[in-house]
Design an enzyme around this catalytic site. Sequence first.
Site, short mmCIF file in Angstrom:
data_model
loop_
_atom_site.label_atom_id
_atom_site.label_comp_id
_atom_site.label_asym_id
_atom_site.label_seq_id
_atom_site.Cartn_x
_atom_site.Cartn_y
_atom_site.Cartn_z
N TYR A 66 0.79 -1.08 -0.07
CA TYR A 66 0.06 0.18 -0.28
C TYR A 66 1.10 1.39 0.09
O TYR A 66 0.72 1.97 -0.88
CB TYR A 66 -0.65 -0.02 1.40
N THR B 244 -1.12 -9.66 -4.09
CA THR B 244 -2.61 -10.34 -3.18
C THR B 244 -2.95 -9.61 -3.32
O THR B 244 -4.19 -9.24 -2.86
CB THR B 244 -1.82 -10.72 -2.82
N GLU B 245 -2.24 -7.96 -2.75
CA GLU B 245 -3.60 -6.79 -2.16
C GLU B 245 -2.75 -5.54 -2.35
O GLU B 245 -1.80 -5.40 -1.91
CB GLU B 245 -3.70 -6.63 -1.15
N ASN B 246 -2.91 -5.02 -3.35
CA ASN B 246 -2.89 -3.19 -3.26
C ASN B 246 -4.06 -2.52 -3.92
O ASN B 246 -5.23 -2.95 -4.72
CB ASN B 246 -2.09 -3.99 -4.50
#
Length: 486
Positions: free
Chosen positions: A333, A393-395
């Site tokens: 992030y 896997t997340e952003n």
Amino acid sequence: MLSLVIILLIVTIVIICRWYLSYVHSSLYWCWDNGNEEKRIFIDTDNISFPENFLWGTAAASYQCEGSGDKAPVASNWSQWEPAGIKHGQRCGMAVDHYHRYKEDTQLMRTLGCNAYRFSLAWDKIEPIEGQYDKDILAHYHDELKELHRQSIIPMITFHHFVHPLWFEQRSAFLNSSNIETFVRFVIDMFREFEDECHMWCTINEPEVYVSGGYFNGVFPPGHRSQANEASLVLQHLLQAHVEIYDNIKKIARQPEQHSIGIVKDIFQFDPWNPLNPLDIYASRILDHGMNGCILDFFRTGSLKWTMPGSIHRTYVNLRAPYTNDFIGLNYYSHFLIRFNLFKQPPFEILHRQDDSGSSLMTDMPYALYPEGLYRACVRLKNELPRIPIYITENGIADRYDDRRHLFLRRYLYALSRAINEAHCDIRGYFYWSLIDNFEWAEGYHMKFGLYHVDLQTQERTLRDGAKYFQYVIQKHREKYEKKNL
């Protein structure tokens, strides 16, 4: 003569310091076009490319989006934490009712052009009473996986995404070493249940965030604050569980080579506020080692060495660790700037960039847009864990007014493309967080990460304008390789 020498020495030191600061600044920050991407004076964010078989997806966690389902709400560490531990006293409740709307939401993924979806299994709903699996919940996940395959979307399952049954929490969860076996047993049973329907598995989501939130900041259950000795022990047990899960799955899988297993590691860089201040440097390095370095060291060397001033130094050795990731899931992030402050407890503060170019562009969460950090994190993984593929896997961005999401996607996808094509990082997929707005843990419903806005009264989903760039990139990617293969 002596005065002249002193003056020359001072001038030399000033010049060196200014050069060093300029060097650090250029290595940490790229020269963007002040938010006007159409100018393209310094960086052309349209100049991006990705591998042919790249996975484009979104990510979610069961607790945040499913709601309670068809049955009475089950007790978990998070349901017990509400509402006192949530801003504005909110409860998750039915969330955004993905449990009943998974077919609709899967179609939304296809509308975007996605070909993959990362989600977690709700251990709290599957095993509300120890040793008793709810067959209806298992059947629900079979149905959801069937729908994903019907719409040509590859599933990636996460076994633990911050939530577990209350009975597990009441036994001290991962603070108690005897509970590792319980968690591993659950995971192995779930692998057997869904082995034929899924081939990509994430063992544990962000172990260091689970640890820091629950045992340092007190914003996650169990809400302990500044318990460094507990935190290091929980981290050790989580990493131990990961190794045992990997080895057990590879032993029991009918075709182990078809199943890819990895841990999901969040990386927030901790950079010194003043690169010339040794105290800022020291504080940032201590934090980086505790949150990032010690975990990466464990998977590189098999040795976990956790240190924090004022706490015991914990060492755990497992020489199997370097061989227990078929991929690394990277959640990224932003970064933090750390300034040492003796008058605070703990003795540091988190700040955000302010210089001649102005203040950082902030998200709705308490951190800035920092796409350069995604590039840095990918390169770090490549260097510290070579030959292990990476999935983002997340952003994503919390952006209530949808006035920064387009810029976020442009810059972060550019940084990702640069990591692949310039730094030669083996990155095989990108999962945006998240498809739809959801319950953002301690922040409740106020943080709007979704590509689709959700009206919490009607549950209606609406594609945000800022999300259309993501759809555009996927479409152009697909068209590029369709033309190539004609």
